[in-house]
Design a protein around this motif. Structure first.
Motif, PDB file in Angstrom:
ATOM      1  N   ASN A   3       0.803  -1.219   0.000  1.00  0.00           N
ATOM      2  CA  ASN A   3       0.000   0.000   0.000  1.00  0.00           C
ATOM      3  C   ASN A   3       0.836   1.269   0.000  1.00  0.00           C
ATOM      4  O   ASN A   3       0.542   2.220  -0.712  1.00  0.00           O
ATOM      5  CB  ASN A   3      -0.928   0.007   1.213  1.00  0.00           C
ATOM      6  N   THR A   4       1.883   1.276   0.809  1.00  0.00           N
ATOM      7  CA  THR A   4       2.694   2.484   0.889  1.00  0.00           C
ATOM      8  C   THR A   4       3.778   2.518  -0.191  1.00  0.00           C
ATOM      9  O   THR A   4       4.235   3.584  -0.547  1.00  0.00           O
ATOM     10  CB  THR A   4       3.366   2.597   2.272  1.00  0.00           C
ATOM     11  N   ALA A   6       4.116   1.082  -3.801  1.00  0.00           N
ATOM     12  CA  ALA A   6       3.727   1.532  -5.133  1.00  0.00           C
ATOM     13  C   ALA A   6       2.228   1.401  -5.333  1.00  0.00           C
ATOM     14  O   ALA A   6       1.681   0.316  -5.219  1.00  0.00           O
ATOM     15  CB  ALA A   6       4.478   0.722  -6.183  1.00  0.00           C
ATOM     16  N   LYS A   7       1.581   2.498  -5.598  1.00  0.00           N
ATOM     17  CA  LYS A   7       0.144   2.458  -5.843  1.00  0.00           C
ATOM     18  C   LYS A   7      -0.068   2.375  -7.347  1.00  0.00           C
ATOM     19  O   LYS A   7      -0.011   3.380  -8.035  1.00  0.00           O
ATOM     20  CB  LYS A   7      -0.510   3.689  -5.245  1.00  0.00           C
ATOM     21  N   ASP A   8      -0.307   1.171  -7.817  1.00  0.00           N
ATOM     22  CA  ASP A   8      -0.448   0.992  -9.262  1.00  0.00           C
ATOM     23  C   ASP A   8      -1.815   1.406  -9.792  1.00  0.00           C
ATOM     24  O   ASP A   8      -1.983   1.622 -10.968  1.00  0.00           O
ATOM     25  CB  ASP A   8      -0.138  -0.461  -9.633  1.00  0.00           C
ATOM     26  N   GLU A   9      -2.784   1.516  -8.894  1.00  0.00           N
ATOM     27  CA  GLU A   9      -4.120   1.895  -9.373  1.00  0.00           C
ATOM     28  C   GLU A   9      -4.272   3.402  -9.409  1.00  0.00           C
ATOM     29  O   GLU A   9      -3.607   4.125  -8.675  1.00  0.00           O
ATOM     30  CB  GLU A   9      -5.195   1.270  -8.470  1.00  0.00           C
ATOM     31  N   LEU A  10      -5.208   3.847 -10.259  1.00  0.00           N
ATOM     32  CA  LEU A  10      -5.442   5.287 -10.382  1.00  0.00           C
ATOM     33  C   LEU A  10      -6.578   5.657  -9.448  1.00  0.00           C
ATOM     34  O   LEU A  10      -6.805   6.597  -8.965  1.00  0.00           O
ATOM     35  CB  LEU A  10      -5.796   5.646 -11.820  1.00  0.00           C
TER      36      LEU A  10
ATOM     37  N   ARG B   5     -10.447  -3.277 -14.340  1.00  0.00           N
ATOM     38  CA  ARG B   5      -9.676  -2.075 -14.059  1.00  0.00           C
ATOM     39  C   ARG B   5      -9.497  -1.247 -15.332  1.00  0.00           C
ATOM     40  O   ARG B   5      -9.706  -0.027 -15.328  1.00  0.00           O
ATOM     41  CB  ARG B   5      -8.324  -2.501 -13.472  1.00  0.00           C
ATOM     42  N   TYR B  48      -1.913  12.415  -7.061  1.00  0.00           N
ATOM     43  CA  TYR B  48      -0.817  12.119  -7.978  1.00  0.00           C
ATOM     44  C   TYR B  48       0.463  12.897  -7.675  1.00  0.00           C
ATOM     45  O   TYR B  48       1.273  13.159  -8.554  1.00  0.00           O
ATOM     46  CB  TYR B  48      -1.280  12.324  -9.428  1.00  0.00           C
ATOM     47  N   ILE B  56       5.637   3.984 -12.132  1.00  0.00           N
ATOM     48  CA  ILE B  56       5.004   2.664 -12.130  1.00  0.00           C
ATOM     49  C   ILE B  56       4.938   2.101 -13.546  1.00  0.00           C
ATOM     50  O   ILE B  56       5.395   1.001 -13.798  1.00  0.00           O
ATOM     51  CB  ILE B  56       3.614   2.735 -11.473  1.00  0.00           C
ATOM     52  N   ASN B  60       0.344   4.338 -16.436  1.00  0.00           N
ATOM     53  CA  ASN B  60       0.033   4.993 -15.175  1.00  0.00           C
ATOM     54  C   ASN B  60       0.341   6.493 -15.210  1.00  0.00           C
ATOM     55  O   ASN B  60      -0.507   7.320 -14.861  1.00  0.00           O
ATOM     56  CB  ASN B  60       0.831   4.288 -14.072  1.00  0.00           C
ATOM     57  N   TYR B 111      -2.263   4.879   5.652  1.00  0.00           N
ATOM     58  CA  TYR B 111      -1.342   3.744   5.712  1.00  0.00           C
ATOM     59  C   TYR B 111      -0.015   4.091   6.373  1.00  0.00           C
ATOM     60  O   TYR B 111       0.780   3.223   6.699  1.00  0.00           O
ATOM     61  CB  TYR B 111      -1.123   3.156   4.322  1.00  0.00           C
ATOM     62  N   GLU B 117       1.151   9.977   2.259  1.00  0.00           N
ATOM     63  CA  GLU B 117       0.084   9.011   2.558  1.00  0.00           C
ATOM     64  C   GLU B 117      -1.201   9.694   3.031  1.00  0.00           C
ATOM     65  O   GLU B 117      -2.291   9.256   2.691  1.00  0.00           O
ATOM     66  CB  GLU B 117       0.563   7.996   3.599  1.00  0.00           C
ATOM     67  N   TYR B 162     -14.228  -0.647 -10.756  1.00  0.00           N
ATOM     68  CA  TYR B 162     -13.082  -0.840  -9.871  1.00  0.00           C
ATOM     69  C   TYR B 162     -13.422  -1.834  -8.757  1.00  0.00           C
ATOM     70  O   TYR B 162     -12.558  -2.579  -8.301  1.00  0.00           O
ATOM     71  CB  TYR B 162     -12.634   0.501  -9.262  1.00  0.00           C
TER      72      TYR B 162
END
Lengths: 10, 212
Positions: A3-4, A6-10, B5, B48, B56, B60, B111, B117, B162
């Motif tokens: 989670n902390t 790499a956030k691969d989702e947008l 996704r 972002y 990534i 992305n 997190y 975060e 999603y």
């Protein structure tokens, strides 16, 4: 974990 | 990336372009909530921030740039270029009623207690409710133009798709993002009434009208 890194989702 | 996704992202792009197309071709922002668009702009900018810090994929980054620039362009058209056509007197939803709670929630539920975060969580929470001024405006004026209805449908479909993507990822990858999933469900539920009216009216060739 991912989670902390790499956030691969947008 | 799951098909859901991809379909969701394309639906999101379609929604944004439909709105820009509508405003640009009719040279009018009538029936569009500037407040919703202003909040979407805040959503993209605060989410972002990682655009230049973590790469990534080309997909992305391209989408992020597209969302930010299209959103800034939309706000510009509403508040500057076609300002005279914007129904500010019908756009009465108070933005602080959703921005402040989204910020407080982001400070509590994130997190990691870091600027990036908290900004990301704020963006997710704000996105879930950013459509409220627009839905409020449709209810207040009692109707929406067809292209505005198509815009709302594409935008609502995006988060609904999603959700299917998150179910898929949970089953096949064991991936699960509680903040995004919770906010995404709230976001989709808010479109419930609208989806019903869209299917029962707009699809049958009638204008979307809200009963008093």
């Amino acid at each position: 974990d991912t989670n902390t890194a790499a956030k691969d989702e947008l | 990336m799951t098909l859901f996704r991809l379909a969701g992202d394309l639906s999101h792009v379609l929604a944004i372009l439909l709105l820009l197309y509508k405003i640009w071709t009719t040279k009018s922002a009538a029936g569009i909530s500037g407040k919703t668009q202003l909040m979407f702009c805040m959503v993209y900018v605060t989410r972002y921030l990682d655009l230049f810090t973590s790469f990534i994929s080309v997909y992305n980054s391209t989408m992020k740039v597209l969302f930010i620039s299209a959103s800034v362009a939309t706000v510009y058209l509403i508040y500057f270029k076609f300002k005279a056509t914007y129904d500010g007197n019908h756009d009465t939803f108070r933005m602080e009623f959703v921005i402040v709670p989204a910020l407080i929630l982001a400070l509590i539920w994130n997190y990691a207690f870091t600027f990036f975060e908290i900004s990301w969580a704020f963006s997710i929470f704000l996105e879930a409710v950013a459509i409220l001024p627009q839905l409020f405006m449709v209810t207040k004026t009692g109707e929406a133009e067809n292209i505005t209805s198509h815009y709302l449908f594409a935008l609502g479909s995006y988060r609904a798709l999603y959700i299917l993507n998150w179910i898929d990822r949970y089953y096949f990858e064991g991936h699960w993002d509680p903040i995004a999933v919770t906010a995404g469900i709230v976001q989709t539920v808010l479109y419930g009434d609208f989806f019903y009216l869209y299917f029962t009216r707009v699809i049958k060739g009638r204008k979307l009208q809200v009963l008093p």
